[in-house]
Design a protein around this motif. Structure first.
Motif, PDB file in Angstrom:
ATOM      1  N   MET A 175       0.837  -1.165   0.000  1.00  0.00           N
ATOM      2  CA  MET A 175       0.000   0.000   0.000  1.00  0.00           C
ATOM      3  C   MET A 175       0.888   1.236   0.000  1.00  0.00           C
ATOM      4  SD  MET A 175      -2.513   1.407   2.978  1.00  0.00           S
ATOM      5  CE  MET A 175      -3.991   0.668   2.374  1.00  0.00           C
ATOM      6  N   LYS A 176       0.575   2.197  -0.825  1.00  0.00           N
ATOM      7  CA  LYS A 176       1.291   3.466  -0.850  1.00  0.00           C
ATOM      8  C   LYS A 176       0.542   4.474  -0.012  1.00  0.00           C
ATOM      9  CE  LYS A 176       3.523   3.116  -5.308  1.00  0.00           C
ATOM     10  NZ  LYS A 176       3.752   3.776  -6.595  1.00  0.00           N
ATOM     11  N   THR A 177       1.296   5.344   0.652  1.00  0.00           N
ATOM     12  CA  THR A 177       0.705   6.422   1.423  1.00  0.00           C
ATOM     13  C   THR A 177       1.610   7.632   1.303  1.00  0.00           C
ATOM     14  OG1 THR A 177      -0.273   7.003   3.559  1.00  0.00           O
ATOM     15  CG2 THR A 177       1.797   5.780   3.615  1.00  0.00           C
ATOM     16  N   THR A 178       1.163   8.757   1.780  1.00  0.00           N
ATOM     17  CA  THR A 178       1.913  10.004   1.659  1.00  0.00           C
ATOM     18  C   THR A 178       2.356  10.464   3.040  1.00  0.00           C
ATOM     19  OG1 THR A 178       0.544  10.628  -0.222  1.00  0.00           O
ATOM     20  CG2 THR A 178       1.785  12.383   0.825  1.00  0.00           C
ATOM     21  N   LEU A 179       3.592  10.950   3.128  1.00  0.00           N
ATOM     22  CA  LEU A 179       4.058  11.567   4.364  1.00  0.00           C
ATOM     23  C   LEU A 179       3.374  12.913   4.504  1.00  0.00           C
ATOM     24  CD1 LEU A 179       7.879  10.805   4.156  1.00  0.00           C
ATOM     25  CD2 LEU A 179       6.247   9.818   5.736  1.00  0.00           C
ATOM     26  N   VAL A 180       2.880  13.209   5.707  1.00  0.00           N
ATOM     27  CA  VAL A 180       2.199  14.471   5.961  1.00  0.00           C
ATOM     28  C   VAL A 180       3.003  15.287   6.967  1.00  0.00           C
ATOM     29  CG1 VAL A 180      -0.099  13.598   5.415  1.00  0.00           C
ATOM     30  CG2 VAL A 180       0.744  13.424   7.749  1.00  0.00           C
ATOM     31  N   GLN A 181       2.919  16.604   6.832  1.00  0.00           N
ATOM     32  CA  GLN A 181       3.623  17.502   7.747  1.00  0.00           C
ATOM     33  C   GLN A 181       2.874  17.556   9.071  1.00  0.00           C
ATOM     34  OE1 GLN A 181       6.466  18.896   6.468  1.00  0.00           O
ATOM     35  NE2 GLN A 181       6.990  19.578   8.518  1.00  0.00           N
ATOM     36  N   ILE A 182       3.585  17.333  10.188  1.00  0.00           N
ATOM     37  CA  ILE A 182       3.023  17.428  11.531  1.00  0.00           C
ATOM     38  C   ILE A 182       3.999  18.281  12.337  1.00  0.00           C
ATOM     39  CG2 ILE A 182       2.271  16.173  13.579  1.00  0.00           C
ATOM     40  CD1 ILE A 182       1.892  13.694  11.811  1.00  0.00           C
ATOM     41  N   GLY A 183       3.749  19.573  12.392  1.00  0.00           N
ATOM     42  CA  GLY A 183       4.683  20.487  13.049  1.00  0.00           C
ATOM     43  C   GLY A 183       6.002  20.477  12.307  1.00  0.00           C
ATOM     44  N   ASP A 184       7.101  20.251  13.037  1.00  0.00           N
ATOM     45  CA  ASP A 184       8.422  20.170  12.424  1.00  0.00           C
ATOM     46  C   ASP A 184       8.746  18.752  11.955  1.00  0.00           C
ATOM     47  OD1 ASP A 184       8.892  22.846  12.878  1.00  0.00           O
ATOM     48  OD2 ASP A 184       9.930  22.515  14.779  1.00  0.00           O
ATOM     49  N   SER A 185       7.818  17.824  12.163  1.00  0.00           N
ATOM     50  CA  SER A 185       8.049  16.418  11.815  1.00  0.00           C
ATOM     51  C   SER A 185       7.161  16.030  10.640  1.00  0.00           C
ATOM     52  CB  SER A 185       7.730  15.520  13.012  1.00  0.00           C
ATOM     53  OG  SER A 185       8.536  15.852  14.114  1.00  0.00           O
ATOM     54  N   ARG A 186       7.278  14.786  10.244  1.00  0.00           N
ATOM     55  CA  ARG A 186       6.403  14.225   9.219  1.00  0.00           C
ATOM     56  C   ARG A 186       5.888  12.894   9.718  1.00  0.00           C
ATOM     57  NH1 ARG A 186       9.043  14.808   3.474  1.00  0.00           N
ATOM     58  NH2 ARG A 186       6.881  14.624   2.854  1.00  0.00           N
ATOM     59  N   GLY A 187       4.696  12.515   9.282  1.00  0.00           N
ATOM     60  CA  GLY A 187       4.099  11.271   9.742  1.00  0.00           C
ATOM     61  C   GLY A 187       3.303  10.612   8.635  1.00  0.00           C
ATOM     62  N   ILE A 188       2.791   9.437   8.950  1.00  0.00           N
ATOM     63  CA  ILE A 188       1.936   8.713   8.021  1.00  0.00           C
ATOM     64  C   ILE A 188       0.660   8.319   8.738  1.00  0.00           C
ATOM     65  CG2 ILE A 188       3.838   7.803   6.627  1.00  0.00           C
ATOM     66  CD1 ILE A 188       3.424   5.114   8.056  1.00  0.00           C
ATOM     67  N   LEU A 189      -0.401   8.171   7.988  1.00  0.00           N
ATOM     68  CA  LEU A 189      -1.644   7.637   8.530  1.00  0.00           C
ATOM     69  C   LEU A 189      -1.652   6.144   8.251  1.00  0.00           C
ATOM     70  CD1 LEU A 189      -4.189  10.367   7.412  1.00  0.00           C
ATOM     71  CD2 LEU A 189      -3.228  10.001   9.682  1.00  0.00           C
ATOM     72  N   ILE A 190      -1.902   5.363   9.279  1.00  0.00           N
ATOM     73  CA  ILE A 190      -1.953   3.904   9.126  1.00  0.00           C
ATOM     74  C   ILE A 190      -3.431   3.516   9.076  1.00  0.00           C
ATOM     75  CG2 ILE A 190      -1.312   1.687  10.130  1.00  0.00           C
ATOM     76  CD1 ILE A 190       0.954   3.177  11.614  1.00  0.00           C
ATOM     77  N   PRO A 191      -3.855   2.888   7.989  1.00  0.00           N
ATOM     78  CA  PRO A 191      -5.262   2.513   7.869  1.00  0.00           C
ATOM     79  C   PRO A 191      -5.725   1.614   9.014  1.00  0.00           C
ATOM     80  CG  PRO A 191      -4.119   2.202   5.789  1.00  0.00           C
ATOM     81  CD  PRO A 191      -3.074   2.507   6.812  1.00  0.00           C
ATOM     82  N   ARG A 192      -6.975   1.771   9.399  1.00  0.00           N
ATOM     83  CA  ARG A 192      -7.560   1.006  10.502  1.00  0.00           C
ATOM     84  C   ARG A 192      -7.377  -0.494  10.299  1.00  0.00           C
ATOM     85  NH1 ARG A 192     -13.595   2.083  12.398  1.00  0.00           N
ATOM     86  NH2 ARG A 192     -12.604   4.100  12.552  1.00  0.00           N
ATOM     87  N   SER A 193      -7.551  -0.965   9.070  1.00  0.00           N
ATOM     88  CA  SER A 193      -7.417  -2.409   8.810  1.00  0.00           C
ATOM     89  C   SER A 193      -6.008  -2.904   9.136  1.00  0.00           C
ATOM     90  CB  SER A 193      -7.772  -2.731   7.357  1.00  0.00           C
ATOM     91  OG  SER A 193      -6.900  -2.049   6.472  1.00  0.00           O
ATOM     92  N   PHE A 194      -4.983  -2.085   8.850  1.00  0.00           N
ATOM     93  CA  PHE A 194      -3.612  -2.461   9.193  1.00  0.00           C
ATOM     94  C   PHE A 194      -3.436  -2.502  10.705  1.00  0.00           C
ATOM     95  CE2 PHE A 194      -0.544  -1.760   5.471  1.00  0.00           C
ATOM     96  CZ  PHE A 194      -1.453  -2.250   4.567  1.00  0.00           C
ATOM     97  N   LEU A 195      -3.969  -1.492  11.390  1.00  0.00           N
ATOM     98  CA  LEU A 195      -3.845  -1.443  12.850  1.00  0.00           C
ATOM     99  C   LEU A 195      -4.518  -2.644  13.502  1.00  0.00           C
ATOM    100  CD1 LEU A 195      -4.508   2.349  13.465  1.00  0.00           C
ATOM    101  CD2 LEU A 195      -2.329   1.140  13.617  1.00  0.00           C
TER     102      LEU A 195
END
Length: 83
Positions: free
Chosen positions: A1-21
């Motif tokens: 699965m491809k996802t995009t890094l998102v800006q979170i303050g000075d950091s970057r993060g990813i959203l993990i889909p509920r099904s993966f969690l």
């Protein structure tokens, strides 16, 4: 699965889909490991997991006694500190 890094303050993060969690059963706190060009996300381990049961079994079996005799190895300082 491809996802995009998102800006979170000075950091970057990813959203993990509920099904993966749900599939991975990840808790709220995880460990991150950097392995060169990839990142590993895993549940945190509890290093003392099971200690309470082990200590209870030790007490029940009489295995919770001190292995050394304090009176034989105590010096003057120890004697002042021991109630």
């Amino acid at each position: 699965m491809k996802t995009t890094l998102v800006q979170i303050g000075d950091s970057r993060g990813i959203l993990i889909p509920r099904s993966f969690l749900q599939q991975c059963q990840l808790p709220d706190v995880v460990e991150l490991e950097d392995h060169g060009d990839h990142l590993i996300i895993r549940p945190t381990s509890n290093p003392r997991s099971g200690w309470e049961d082990a200590f209870r079994r030790m007490r029940e079996n009489g295995d919770d006694k001190l292995l050394d005799d304090v009176s034989q190895s105590a010096d003057e300082w120890d004697m002042r500190e021991i109630p």
